[in-house]
Design an enzyme around this catalytic site. Sequence first.
Site, PDB file in Angstrom:
ATOM      1  N   GLY A   1       5.555 -49.003  -6.298  1.00 50.23           N
ATOM      2  CA  GLY A   1       5.899 -49.632  -7.578  1.00 50.23           C
ATOM      3  C   GLY A   1       6.495 -48.634  -8.560  1.00 50.23           C
ATOM      4  O   GLY A   1       7.470 -48.922  -9.261  1.00 50.23           O
ATOM      5  N   ASN A   2       5.947 -47.393  -8.581  1.00 51.96           N
ATOM      6  CA  ASN A   2       6.472 -46.377  -9.500  1.00 51.96           C
ATOM      7  C   ASN A   2       7.885 -45.949  -9.116  1.00 51.96           C
ATOM      8  O   ASN A   2       8.658 -45.521  -9.971  1.00 51.96           O
ATOM      9  CB  ASN A   2       5.549 -45.148  -9.532  1.00 51.96           C
ATOM     10  CG  ASN A   2       4.349 -45.381 -10.442  1.00 51.96           C
ATOM     11  OD1 ASN A   2       4.495 -45.776 -11.585  1.00 51.96           O
ATOM     12  ND2 ASN A   2       3.159 -45.155  -9.910  1.00 51.96           N
TER      13      ASN A   2
ATOM     14  N   LYS B   1      -7.773 -48.711  -9.913  1.00 54.05           N
ATOM     15  CA  LYS B   1      -6.332 -48.876  -9.663  1.00 54.05           C
ATOM     16  C   LYS B   1      -5.539 -48.712 -10.962  1.00 54.05           C
ATOM     17  O   LYS B   1      -5.629 -49.554 -11.872  1.00 54.05           O
ATOM     18  CB  LYS B   1      -6.097 -50.272  -9.073  1.00 54.05           C
ATOM     19  CG  LYS B   1      -4.651 -50.596  -8.827  1.00 54.05           C
ATOM     20  CD  LYS B   1      -4.136 -49.898  -7.587  1.00 54.05           C
ATOM     21  CE  LYS B   1      -2.626 -49.814  -7.581  1.00 54.05           C
ATOM     22  NZ  LYS B   1      -2.110 -48.744  -6.757  1.00 54.05           N
TER      23      LYS B   1
ATOM     24  N   LYS C   1      -1.504 -51.546  -2.491  1.00 53.18           N
ATOM     25  CA  LYS C   1      -0.506 -52.021  -1.516  1.00 53.18           C
ATOM     26  C   LYS C   1      -0.471 -51.164  -0.252  1.00 53.18           C
ATOM     27  O   LYS C   1      -0.047 -51.629   0.794  1.00 53.18           O
ATOM     28  CB  LYS C   1       0.875 -52.152  -2.140  1.00 53.18           C
ATOM     29  CG  LYS C   1       1.553 -50.856  -2.484  1.00 53.18           C
ATOM     30  CD  LYS C   1       2.630 -50.464  -1.525  1.00 53.18           C
ATOM     31  CE  LYS C   1       3.264 -49.136  -1.822  1.00 53.18           C
ATOM     32  NZ  LYS C   1       2.570 -48.076  -2.511  1.00 53.18           N
TER      33      LYS C   1
ATOM     34  N   LYS D   1      -2.715 -43.597  -0.063  1.00 53.75           N
ATOM     35  CA  LYS D   1      -1.638 -43.586   0.938  1.00 53.75           C
ATOM     36  C   LYS D   1      -2.121 -42.873   2.207  1.00 53.75           C
ATOM     37  O   LYS D   1      -1.850 -43.304   3.321  1.00 53.75           O
ATOM     38  CB  LYS D   1      -0.394 -42.867   0.393  1.00 53.75           C
ATOM     39  CG  LYS D   1       0.191 -43.581  -0.802  1.00 53.75           C
ATOM     40  CD  LYS D   1       1.445 -42.910  -1.312  1.00 53.75           C
ATOM     41  CE  LYS D   1       1.737 -43.368  -2.726  1.00 53.75           C
ATOM     42  NZ  LYS D   1       1.609 -44.800  -2.975  1.00 53.75           N
TER      43      LYS D   1
HETATM   44  N1  LIG Z   1      -1.005 -34.059  -2.718  1.00 55.08           N
HETATM   45  C1  LIG Z   1       0.031 -34.717  -3.263  1.00 55.08           C
HETATM   46  N2  LIG Z   1       1.269 -34.577  -2.739  1.00 55.08           N
HETATM   47  C2  LIG Z   1       2.327 -35.209  -3.289  1.00 55.08           C
HETATM   48  N3  LIG Z   1       2.238 -36.045  -4.367  1.00 55.08           N
HETATM   49  C3  LIG Z   1       1.022 -36.234  -4.933  1.00 55.08           C
HETATM   50  C4  LIG Z   1      -0.135 -35.582  -4.404  1.00 55.08           C
HETATM   51  N4  LIG Z   1      -1.210 -35.952  -5.155  1.00 55.08           N
HETATM   52  C5  LIG Z   1      -0.746 -36.788  -6.101  1.00 55.08           C
HETATM   53  N5  LIG Z   1       0.597 -36.962  -5.973  1.00 55.08           N
HETATM   54  C6  LIG Z   1       1.358 -37.853  -6.870  1.00 55.08           C
HETATM   55  O1  LIG Z   1       1.209 -39.157  -6.344  1.00 55.08           O
HETATM   56  C7  LIG Z   1       2.431 -39.868  -6.579  1.00 55.08           C
HETATM   57  C8  LIG Z   1       2.457 -41.106  -5.659  1.00 55.08           C
HETATM   58  O2  LIG Z   1       1.544 -42.054  -6.176  1.00 55.08           O
HETATM   59  P1  LIG Z   1       2.015 -43.291  -7.063  1.00 55.08           P
HETATM   60  O3  LIG Z   1       3.169 -42.888  -7.957  1.00 55.08           O
HETATM   61  O4  LIG Z   1       0.802 -43.846  -7.710  1.00 55.08           O
HETATM   62  O5  LIG Z   1       2.488 -44.247  -5.923  1.00 55.08           O
HETATM   63  P2  LIG Z   1       3.539 -45.439  -5.807  1.00 55.08           P
HETATM   64  O6  LIG Z   1       4.859 -44.795  -5.495  1.00 55.08           O
HETATM   65  O7  LIG Z   1       2.990 -46.210  -4.649  1.00 55.08           O
HETATM   66  O8  LIG Z   1       3.529 -46.206  -7.097  1.00 55.08           O
HETATM   67  C9  LIG Z   1       3.497 -38.840  -6.315  1.00 55.08           C
HETATM   68  O9  LIG Z   1       4.742 -39.197  -6.887  1.00 55.08           O
HETATM   69  C10 LIG Z   1       2.887 -37.595  -6.981  1.00 55.08           C
HETATM   70  O10 LIG Z   1       3.199 -37.576  -8.353  1.00 55.08           O
HETATM   71  N1  LIG Z   2      -0.522 -52.693  -5.870  1.00 57.82           N
HETATM   72  C1  LIG Z   2      -0.152 -51.388  -5.732  1.00 57.82           C
HETATM   73  O1  LIG Z   2      -0.780 -50.633  -5.005  1.00 57.82           O
HETATM   74  O2  LIG Z   2       0.944 -50.992  -6.452  1.00 57.82           O
HETATM   75  P1  LIG Z   2       1.575 -49.516  -6.547  1.00 57.82           P
HETATM   76  O3  LIG Z   2       1.907 -49.078  -5.166  1.00 57.82           O
HETATM   77  O4  LIG Z   2       2.786 -49.718  -7.397  1.00 57.82           O
HETATM   78  O5  LIG Z   2       0.562 -48.633  -7.206  1.00 57.82           O
END
Ligand SMILES: Nc1ncnc2c1ncn2[C@@H]1O[C@H](COP(=O)(O)OP(=O)(O)O)[C@@H](O)[C@H]1O
Ligand SMILES: NC(=O)OP(=O)(O)O
Length: 316
Positions: free
Chosen positions: A11-12, A131, A217, A279
């Site tokens: 989502g980010n 979350k 997700k 993840k």
């Molecule tokens: N060990 C790690 N290695 C790489 N990224 C990390 C780590 N720990 C935390 N992150 C952060 O987690 C982010 C991914 O999580 P998030 O942005 O919440 O996920 P999503 O893309 O699913 O929304 C990365 O962009 C980075 O900023």
């Molecule tokens: N639902 C959910 O996990 O969304 P993000 O991946 O955007 O955090």
Amino acid sequence: MGKLVIVAIGGNSLVRENGRNTIQDQYEAVQETVVNIADMVQEGYNVVVTHGNGPQVGFELQRSEIANEVAGMPAIPLVNCVADTQGGIGYQIQQALTNEFTKRGINKKVATVITQVEVSMDDPNFKKPTKPVGSFFTLEQAEEMKKEHPDWIFIEDSGRGYRRVVPSPKPIDIVEKDAVKSLIDEGYVVIAVGGGGIPVVKKDNNTYEGIDAVIDKDFATSLLAEQVNAETLIITTGVSRVCINFGKPDQKALEEITVEVTKKYVLENHFAPGSMLPKIEASLNFLEKNGTRVIITNPESLKDAINENAGTHIIK
Ligand SMILES: Nc1ncnc2c1ncn2[C@@H]1O[C@H](COP(=O)(O)OP(=O)(O)O)[C@@H](O)[C@H]1O
Ligand SMILES: NC(=O)OP(=O)(O)O
């Protein structure tokens, strides 16, 4: 039929850094992402797409709360905010992917399945919100908001600021899994479990009822990958590779790691809860079932990653 690959879009990764958060900005990010998915389809992979909604579901909740406070409009329950964002993002991916196939002359149909995901009412995560949703705030902003809304909980999110958190129960079953399987078998590129799926609980008479939460997700995608027998799980996010010592001077990007080494890094707390840790845990779940490989990378590296030239690869 080619190899079945599930691609989860973070989502980010659909949020631009310009701070505007417009639907048009999001559509442009979706269009950039689907180019890479179309490349994979053109290489002969069968692709299922899933996506997050962390930022978007928080924005929707905030809009509903503001409309309620300012204009007295009825607030939208969180579960419906999940359904709305699943539909809205699914629509954008479906349209952008269909258009990309048309431009390239690829004869592939695309369909989004509104997906309910069963969770347990007894899941302890209902009592402990983890979350992160919506925007990032400074500590001062978060403290200010807490004065007005003492029940809101904020956490620090991977050095990016403070975010509100909501309950995130673990997925147990994907209600529409047979519909997803049938569409895959018919050759569709299916978009499913958007935003982790719409959380529902099963009642004693086998009927379902929505419940306020946001399922991660990555866990929902891992469960779907297991249920549709996918070979590879790809999680796209904001970084090209997973790191150890993330954000520290001795940060190191990982190219290939085994399940065993990954578990060791988990115990050493290299992966932040609420962002990278889910993840990694979802990847381990998938590899411990029928999966053969997991790739974690950013959307633009998808094609290189599947050809083993980018991303972090987790293998058995
Ligand atoms: N060990 C790690 N290695 C790489 N990224 C990390 C780590 N720990 C935390 N992150 C952060 O987690 C982010 C991914 O999580 P998030 O942005 O919440 O996920 P999503 O893309 O699913 O929304 C990365 O962009 C980075 O900023
Ligand atoms: N639902 C959910 O996990 O969304 P993000 O991946 O955007 O955090």
